[in-house]
Design a protein around this motif. Sequence first.
Motif, PDB file in Angstrom:
ATOM      1  N   GLU A 298      11.643   3.524  -0.341  1.00 33.24           N
ATOM      2  CA  GLU A 298      10.847   4.296   0.615  1.00 33.24           C
ATOM      3  C   GLU A 298      11.788   5.006   1.589  1.00 33.24           C
ATOM      4  O   GLU A 298      12.680   4.386   2.166  1.00 33.24           O
TER       5      GLU A 298
ATOM      6  N   TYR B  35       3.916   9.396  -4.501  1.00 30.13           N
ATOM      7  CA  TYR B  35       3.603   8.310  -3.580  1.00 30.13           C
ATOM      8  C   TYR B  35       4.238   8.594  -2.222  1.00 30.13           C
ATOM      9  O   TYR B  35       5.396   9.018  -2.141  1.00 30.13           O
TER      10      TYR B  35
ATOM     11  N   THR C 206       8.098   8.061  -1.394  1.00 32.18           N
ATOM     12  CA  THR C 206       8.531   6.851  -2.080  1.00 32.18           C
ATOM     13  C   THR C 206       9.103   7.265  -3.425  1.00 32.18           C
ATOM     14  O   THR C 206       8.419   7.896  -4.232  1.00 32.18           O
TER      15      THR C 206
ATOM     16  N   THR D 259      -2.385   0.498  -4.661  1.00 31.82           N
ATOM     17  CA  THR D 259      -1.373  -0.568  -4.735  1.00 31.82           C
ATOM     18  C   THR D 259      -0.660  -0.485  -6.086  1.00 31.82           C
ATOM     19  O   THR D 259      -0.265  -1.501  -6.653  1.00 31.82           O
TER      20      THR D 259
ATOM     21  N   TYR E 169       0.815  -1.212   0.000  1.00 31.29           N
ATOM     22  CA  TYR E 169       0.000   0.000   0.000  1.00 31.29           C
ATOM     23  C   TYR E 169       0.850   1.264   0.000  1.00 31.29           C
ATOM     24  O   TYR E 169       1.906   1.333   0.636  1.00 31.29           O
ATOM     25  N   SER E 170       0.362   2.262  -0.701  1.00 28.22           N
ATOM     26  CA  SER E 170       0.928   3.609  -0.663  1.00 28.22           C
ATOM     27  C   SER E 170      -0.235   4.588  -0.687  1.00 28.22           C
ATOM     28  O   SER E 170      -1.351   4.244  -1.101  1.00 28.22           O
ATOM     29  N   TYR E 171       0.030   5.810  -0.258  1.00 28.52           N
ATOM     30  CA  TYR E 171      -0.883   6.909  -0.564  1.00 28.52           C
ATOM     31  C   TYR E 171      -0.370   7.592  -1.823  1.00 28.52           C
ATOM     32  O   TYR E 171       0.833   7.801  -1.992  1.00 28.52           O
ATOM     33  N   ARG E 172      -1.289   7.944  -2.722  1.00 30.69           N
ATOM     34  CA  ARG E 172      -0.928   8.677  -3.930  1.00 30.69           C
ATOM     35  C   ARG E 172      -1.549  10.070  -3.841  1.00 30.69           C
ATOM     36  O   ARG E 172      -2.756  10.215  -3.592  1.00 30.69           O
TER      37      ARG E 172
ATOM     38  N   GLU F 142      12.397  -3.436  -4.729  1.00 30.83           N
ATOM     39  CA  GLU F 142      12.603  -2.374  -3.745  1.00 30.83           C
ATOM     40  C   GLU F 142      14.005  -2.465  -3.167  1.00 30.83           C
ATOM     41  O   GLU F 142      14.507  -3.553  -2.892  1.00 30.83           O
TER      42      GLU F 142
ATOM     43  N   ASP G 217       4.424   7.145   2.099  1.00 30.81           N
ATOM     44  CA  ASP G 217       4.225   6.015   2.996  1.00 30.81           C
ATOM     45  C   ASP G 217       2.949   6.189   3.809  1.00 30.81           C
ATOM     46  O   ASP G 217       2.638   7.288   4.277  1.00 30.81           O
ATOM     47  N   ILE G 218       2.214   5.098   3.993  1.00 31.36           N
ATOM     48  CA  ILE G 218       0.926   5.184   4.688  1.00 31.36           C
ATOM     49  C   ILE G 218       1.088   5.357   6.194  1.00 31.36           C
ATOM     50  O   ILE G 218       0.129   5.729   6.873  1.00 31.36           O
TER      51      ILE G 218
END
Length: 338
Positions: free
Chosen positions: A164, A251, A260, A116, A89-92, A123, A253-254
Amino acid sequence: MTFRLRAARPADLEALYEMAKLTGGGFTNLPPDRAALQGKLERAETAFARAEDTIVDEQFVLVLENARTGAVRGTCQLMSQVGQRWPFYSYRLNTLTQYSQELDRTVRAELLSLVTDLEGSSEVGGLFLHPGERAGGLGLLLARSRYLFVAMHRPRFADRILAELRGIIDERGGSPFWDGVAGRFFGMSFQDADYFNAINGNQFIADLMPKHPVYIAMLNEDARSVIGVPHPTGRAAMRMLEDEGFRAEGYVDIFDGGPTMVAWTDSVTSVKNACNAKVTALDAAEGERAILATGHLATFRACFGARVLDGEGGIAIDSASADLLDVCEGDTVWSVAR
Protein backbone atom coordinates in the motif's frame (compact mmCIF):
# COMPACT_ATOMS: atom_id res chain seq x y z
CA MET A 1 29.05 1.30 3.19
CA THR A 2 28.46 0.76 6.89
CA PHE A 3 24.73 0.10 6.81
CA ARG A 4 23.03 -3.27 7.18
CA LEU A 5 19.46 -4.43 7.62
CA ARG A 6 18.70 -6.68 10.58
CA ALA A 7 15.79 -8.03 12.59
CA ALA A 8 14.33 -5.45 14.97
CA ARG A 9 14.67 -5.94 18.72
CA PRO A 10 12.69 -4.52 21.68
CA ALA A 11 15.61 -2.16 22.35
CA ASP A 12 14.87 -0.42 19.03
CA LEU A 13 11.66 1.12 20.41
CA GLU A 14 12.97 4.65 20.97
CA ALA A 15 14.65 4.80 17.57
CA LEU A 16 11.42 3.70 15.87
CA TYR A 17 9.40 6.21 17.89
CA GLU A 18 11.67 9.08 16.89
CA MET A 19 11.36 8.09 13.22
CA ALA A 20 7.59 7.70 13.52
CA LYS A 21 7.32 11.34 14.58
CA LEU A 22 8.90 12.34 11.25
CA THR A 23 6.45 10.55 8.93
CA GLY A 24 3.97 13.41 8.59
CA GLY A 25 0.82 11.32 9.00
CA GLY A 26 -0.94 8.75 6.84
CA PHE A 27 1.64 6.14 7.82
CA THR A 28 -0.48 3.50 9.53
CA ASN A 29 2.30 0.92 9.98
CA LEU A 30 4.52 3.35 11.86
CA PRO A 31 2.34 5.34 14.29
CA PRO A 32 4.00 7.85 16.65
CA ASP A 33 2.76 5.93 19.67
CA ARG A 34 5.16 4.08 21.96
CA ALA A 35 2.62 1.50 23.12
CA ALA A 36 1.61 0.63 19.55
CA LEU A 37 5.23 0.39 18.42
CA GLN A 38 6.11 -1.74 21.43
CA GLY A 39 3.24 -4.05 20.48
CA LYS A 40 4.65 -4.36 16.96
CA LEU A 41 8.10 -5.19 18.28
CA GLU A 42 6.69 -7.78 20.67
CA ARG A 43 4.68 -9.34 17.87
CA ALA A 44 7.77 -9.37 15.64
CA GLU A 45 9.83 -10.97 18.40
CA THR A 46 7.27 -13.77 18.60
CA ALA A 47 7.32 -14.20 14.81
CA PHE A 48 11.11 -14.35 14.68
CA ALA A 49 11.09 -16.99 17.42
CA ARG A 50 8.44 -19.32 15.90
CA ALA A 51 10.03 -22.50 14.58
CA GLU A 52 7.35 -23.89 12.24
CA ASP A 53 7.69 -22.97 8.56
CA THR A 54 3.98 -22.35 7.92
CA ILE A 55 1.86 -19.34 7.03
CA VAL A 56 0.15 -17.68 9.96
CA ASP A 57 -0.74 -14.06 10.70
CA GLU A 58 2.67 -12.64 11.61
CA GLN A 59 4.49 -9.34 11.40
CA PHE A 60 8.24 -9.02 10.88
CA VAL A 61 9.98 -5.71 11.60
CA LEU A 62 13.42 -4.97 10.16
CA VAL A 63 15.65 -1.98 10.88
CA LEU A 64 18.46 -0.28 9.00
CA GLU A 65 21.47 0.06 11.28
CA ASN A 66 24.73 1.93 10.94
CA ALA A 67 27.05 -0.87 12.03
CA ARG A 68 29.78 1.58 12.96
CA THR A 69 27.68 3.75 15.30
CA GLY A 70 24.78 1.42 16.13
CA ALA A 71 22.27 4.11 15.11
CA VAL A 72 18.97 2.92 13.62
CA ARG A 73 18.11 5.06 10.60
CA GLY A 74 15.35 3.24 8.78
CA THR A 75 12.78 0.48 9.06
CA CYS A 76 10.46 -1.73 7.05
CA GLN A 77 7.90 -4.45 7.77
CA LEU A 78 6.49 -7.65 6.32
CA MET A 79 3.04 -9.05 7.14
CA SER A 80 2.73 -12.71 6.23
CA GLN A 81 -1.07 -12.99 5.93
CA VAL A 82 -3.30 -9.93 6.17
CA GLY A 83 -6.97 -9.96 7.06
CA GLN A 84 -6.84 -12.64 9.75
CA ARG A 85 -7.28 -10.62 12.94
CA TRP A 86 -9.75 -8.21 11.30
CA PRO A 87 -10.91 -7.72 7.70
CA PHE A 88 -8.50 -6.18 5.21
CA TYR A 89 -10.59 -3.58 3.40
CA SER A 90 -9.85 -1.87 0.10
CA TYR A 91 -11.84 0.14 -2.39
CA ARG A 92 -11.93 -1.45 -5.84
CA LEU A 93 -12.42 0.75 -8.88
CA ASN A 94 -15.14 -0.66 -11.13
CA THR A 95 -17.06 0.54 -14.16
CA LEU A 96 -20.82 0.13 -14.57
CA THR A 97 -22.05 0.41 -18.17
CA GLN A 98 -25.73 1.15 -18.85
CA TYR A 99 -27.55 1.65 -22.15
CA SER A 100 -30.84 3.40 -22.91
CA GLN A 101 -32.52 2.23 -26.12
CA GLU A 102 -34.91 5.19 -26.14
CA LEU A 103 -32.07 7.71 -25.95
CA ASP A 104 -29.61 5.52 -27.88
CA ARG A 105 -27.06 6.46 -25.26
CA THR A 106 -24.45 4.46 -23.33
CA VAL A 107 -23.35 5.75 -19.94
CA ARG A 108 -20.33 4.43 -18.07
CA ALA A 109 -20.12 5.22 -14.38
CA GLU A 110 -16.99 4.64 -12.28
CA LEU A 111 -17.62 3.17 -8.85
CA LEU A 112 -15.69 2.54 -5.66
CA SER A 113 -16.74 -0.76 -4.09
CA LEU A 114 -15.71 -1.82 -0.58
CA VAL A 115 -14.05 -5.25 -0.88
CA THR A 116 -11.86 -7.74 1.00
CA ASP A 117 -10.40 -9.27 -2.19
CA LEU A 118 -6.82 -9.08 -0.92
CA GLU A 119 -7.46 -10.93 2.33
CA GLY A 120 -4.91 -13.69 2.90
CA SER A 121 -2.16 -11.97 0.91
CA SER A 122 1.25 -11.11 2.32
CA GLU A 123 2.17 -7.44 2.56
CA VAL A 124 5.35 -5.39 2.48
CA GLY A 125 5.03 -2.01 4.15
CA GLY A 126 6.13 0.29 6.91
CA LEU A 127 9.16 1.44 4.91
CA PHE A 128 10.66 4.64 6.29
CA LEU A 129 14.16 6.06 5.83
CA HIS A 130 15.39 8.87 8.05
CA PRO A 131 15.50 12.14 6.06
CA GLY A 132 19.19 12.49 6.87
CA GLU A 133 20.02 9.23 5.06
CA ARG A 134 18.13 9.65 1.79
CA ALA A 135 21.18 9.26 -0.38
CA GLY A 136 23.40 6.43 -1.46
CA GLY A 137 20.61 4.02 -2.34
CA LEU A 138 19.64 3.09 1.21
CA GLY A 139 15.94 3.20 0.28
CA LEU A 140 16.67 0.55 -2.33
CA LEU A 141 18.43 -1.58 0.28
CA LEU A 142 15.45 -1.29 2.63
CA ALA A 143 12.93 -2.12 -0.08
CA ARG A 144 14.66 -5.00 -1.83
CA SER A 145 16.07 -6.71 1.25
CA ARG A 146 12.47 -7.49 2.18
CA TYR A 147 12.15 -9.68 -0.89
CA LEU A 148 15.34 -11.54 0.00
CA PHE A 149 13.79 -12.15 3.43
CA VAL A 150 10.70 -13.57 1.68
CA ALA A 151 12.82 -15.77 -0.58
CA MET A 152 14.81 -17.05 2.40
CA HIS A 153 11.62 -17.86 4.36
CA ARG A 154 9.29 -18.60 1.43
CA PRO A 155 6.99 -21.14 3.24
CA ARG A 156 5.95 -18.38 5.65
CA PHE A 157 4.50 -16.12 2.95
CA ALA A 158 1.43 -16.30 0.72
CA ASP A 159 1.35 -16.72 -3.06
CA ARG A 160 0.19 -13.13 -3.53
CA ILE A 161 1.83 -10.05 -2.07
CA LEU A 162 0.73 -6.42 -1.87
CA ALA A 163 2.10 -3.00 -1.00
CA GLU A 164 0.00 0.00 0.00
CA LEU A 165 1.33 3.42 -0.97
CA ARG A 166 0.42 6.49 1.03
CA GLY A 167 -2.03 8.75 -0.77
CA ILE A 168 -2.19 12.52 -1.08
CA ILE A 169 -2.02 14.42 2.21
CA ASP A 170 -2.64 18.17 2.09
CA GLU A 171 -0.63 20.90 3.82
CA ARG A 172 -2.90 20.64 6.90
CA GLY A 173 -2.20 16.93 7.28
CA GLY A 174 -5.67 16.06 6.02
CA SER A 175 -6.78 13.80 3.18
CA PRO A 176 -8.98 15.11 0.36
CA PHE A 177 -10.12 11.53 -0.30
CA TRP A 178 -11.14 10.94 3.32
CA ASP A 179 -12.96 14.28 3.46
CA GLY A 180 -14.89 13.45 0.28
CA VAL A 181 -15.79 9.83 1.06
CA ALA A 182 -15.52 8.09 4.44
CA GLY A 183 -15.15 11.23 6.53
CA ARG A 184 -18.75 12.13 5.78
CA PHE A 185 -19.95 9.05 7.64
CA PHE A 186 -17.58 8.94 10.60
CA GLY A 187 -17.61 12.44 12.02
CA MET A 188 -13.85 12.37 12.60
CA SER A 189 -10.86 13.91 10.88
CA PHE A 190 -8.45 11.93 8.73
CA GLN A 191 -5.74 12.31 11.35
CA ASP A 192 -8.02 10.93 14.08
CA ALA A 193 -9.24 8.04 11.92
CA ASP A 194 -5.74 7.17 10.73
CA TYR A 195 -4.38 7.20 14.28
CA PHE A 196 -7.30 5.15 15.60
CA ASN A 197 -6.76 2.59 12.83
CA ALA A 198 -3.03 2.36 13.58
CA ILE A 199 -3.66 1.73 17.27
CA ASN A 200 -6.91 -0.26 17.29
CA GLY A 201 -7.35 -1.79 13.84
CA ASN A 202 -10.07 -1.10 11.28
CA GLN A 203 -13.07 -2.95 12.69
CA PHE A 204 -14.77 0.46 13.05
CA ILE A 205 -14.74 0.64 9.24
CA ALA A 206 -16.74 -2.58 9.07
CA ASP A 207 -19.14 -1.24 11.70
CA LEU A 208 -19.83 2.16 10.14
CA MET A 209 -18.75 2.27 6.50
CA PRO A 210 -21.63 2.17 3.97
CA LYS A 211 -21.54 -1.11 2.05
CA HIS A 212 -23.04 0.29 -1.17
CA PRO A 213 -20.73 1.38 -4.03
CA VAL A 214 -19.75 5.04 -4.20
CA TYR A 215 -20.28 6.79 -7.55
CA ILE A 216 -17.09 8.72 -8.27
CA ALA A 217 -19.00 11.36 -10.26
CA MET A 218 -20.78 12.35 -7.04
CA LEU A 219 -17.54 13.16 -5.24
CA ASN A 220 -16.03 16.63 -5.25
CA GLU A 221 -13.12 17.37 -7.58
CA ASP A 222 -10.57 17.33 -4.75
CA ALA A 223 -11.50 13.77 -3.82
CA ARG A 224 -11.78 12.55 -7.44
CA SER A 225 -8.38 13.91 -8.42
CA VAL A 226 -6.42 11.94 -5.80
CA ILE A 227 -7.91 8.45 -6.29
CA GLY A 228 -5.04 6.04 -6.92
CA VAL A 229 -2.41 8.80 -6.76
CA PRO A 230 0.63 8.23 -4.50
CA HIS A 231 2.01 10.86 -2.15
CA PRO A 232 4.88 12.77 -3.84
CA THR A 233 7.35 11.12 -1.45
CA GLY A 234 6.08 7.71 -2.57
CA ARG A 235 6.60 8.07 -6.32
CA ALA A 236 10.09 6.58 -6.19
CA ALA A 237 8.72 3.71 -4.09
CA MET A 238 6.02 3.13 -6.70
CA ARG A 239 8.64 2.93 -9.47
CA MET A 240 10.66 0.43 -7.42
CA LEU A 241 7.54 -1.69 -6.91
CA GLU A 242 6.82 -1.60 -10.64
CA ASP A 243 10.42 -2.66 -11.33
CA GLU A 244 9.81 -5.64 -9.04
CA GLY A 245 6.69 -6.64 -10.98
CA PHE A 246 3.98 -5.07 -8.81
CA ARG A 247 1.02 -3.58 -10.64
CA ALA A 248 -1.88 -1.30 -9.76
CA GLU A 249 -5.02 -3.39 -10.27
CA GLY A 250 -7.67 -0.87 -9.26
CA TYR A 251 -7.39 -1.20 -5.49
CA VAL A 252 -7.05 1.96 -3.38
CA ASP A 253 -6.74 2.64 0.32
CA ILE A 254 -10.01 3.33 2.12
CA PHE A 255 -8.50 6.19 4.13
CA ASP A 256 -6.41 8.31 1.75
CA GLY A 257 -7.14 6.79 -1.69
CA GLY A 258 -3.50 5.81 -2.30
CA PRO A 259 -2.85 2.93 -4.72
CA THR A 260 -2.41 -0.68 -3.59
CA MET A 261 0.13 -2.54 -5.73
CA VAL A 262 -0.21 -6.31 -6.17
CA ALA A 263 2.06 -9.11 -7.45
CA TRP A 264 2.42 -12.88 -7.40
CA THR A 265 5.11 -13.57 -4.83
CA ASP A 266 7.17 -15.95 -6.95
CA SER A 267 7.10 -13.46 -9.84
CA VAL A 268 8.58 -10.58 -7.81
CA THR A 269 11.93 -9.91 -9.47
CA SER A 270 14.04 -10.01 -6.32
CA VAL A 271 12.33 -13.19 -5.13
CA LYS A 272 12.56 -14.92 -8.49
CA ASN A 273 16.22 -13.99 -9.04
CA ALA A 274 17.43 -14.60 -5.48
CA CYS A 275 20.00 -17.37 -5.15
CA ASN A 276 21.94 -18.95 -2.31
CA ALA A 277 25.52 -20.18 -2.37
CA LYS A 278 28.40 -21.13 -0.10
CA VAL A 279 31.02 -18.45 0.48
CA THR A 280 34.26 -19.58 -1.15
CA ALA A 281 36.34 -16.40 -0.90
CA LEU A 282 36.29 -12.87 0.57
CA ASP A 283 38.15 -11.10 -2.23
CA ALA A 284 35.41 -10.01 -4.65
CA ALA A 285 35.74 -6.25 -4.22
CA GLU A 286 35.53 -5.78 -8.00
CA GLY A 287 32.63 -8.19 -8.46
CA GLU A 288 29.04 -7.53 -9.52
CA ARG A 289 27.16 -5.08 -7.31
CA ALA A 290 24.55 -6.99 -5.33
CA ILE A 291 22.39 -7.15 -2.21
CA LEU A 292 23.70 -9.86 0.08
CA ALA A 293 21.87 -11.51 2.97
CA THR A 294 22.40 -14.27 5.49
CA GLY A 295 20.91 -15.70 8.68
CA HIS A 296 17.51 -17.09 9.57
CA LEU A 297 14.63 -15.11 11.07
CA ALA A 298 16.06 -13.26 14.13
CA THR A 299 19.62 -13.54 12.77
CA PHE A 300 18.71 -12.14 9.32
CA ARG A 301 21.14 -9.52 8.02
CA ALA A 302 21.47 -7.83 4.62
CA CYS A 303 23.74 -5.23 3.05
CA PHE A 304 25.08 -3.92 -0.24
CA GLY A 305 28.19 -5.69 -1.48
CA ALA A 306 30.00 -7.32 -4.37
CA ARG A 307 29.71 -10.92 -5.56
CA VAL A 308 31.21 -13.35 -8.02
CA LEU A 309 29.13 -16.50 -8.59
CA ASP A 310 31.17 -19.47 -9.79
CA GLY A 311 28.23 -21.38 -11.29
CA GLU A 312 28.92 -24.39 -9.11
CA GLY A 313 27.12 -23.32 -5.93
CA GLY A 314 29.87 -21.05 -4.67
CA ILE A 315 30.10 -17.28 -4.21
CA ALA A 316 32.96 -14.90 -3.54
CA ILE A 317 32.04 -11.67 -1.74
CA ASP A 318 33.98 -8.60 -0.64
CA SER A 319 35.54 -8.52 2.80
CA ALA A 320 33.64 -5.40 3.94
CA SER A 321 30.31 -7.14 3.32
CA ALA A 322 31.58 -10.25 5.08
CA ASP A 323 32.28 -8.10 8.14
CA LEU A 324 28.83 -6.47 8.01
CA LEU A 325 27.11 -9.83 7.66
CA ASP A 326 29.47 -11.59 10.07
CA VAL A 327 30.12 -14.45 7.64
CA CYS A 328 33.21 -16.38 6.67
CA GLU A 329 34.15 -19.01 4.12
CA GLY A 330 31.75 -21.96 4.19
CA ASP A 331 28.73 -19.93 5.32
CA THR A 332 25.65 -19.58 3.13
CA VAL A 333 24.81 -16.20 1.59
CA TRP A 334 21.75 -15.23 -0.43
CA SER A 335 22.09 -12.56 -3.09
CA VAL A 336 20.39 -10.71 -5.90
CA ALA A 337 21.94 -8.32 -8.42
CA ARG A 338 21.61 -4.68 -7.39
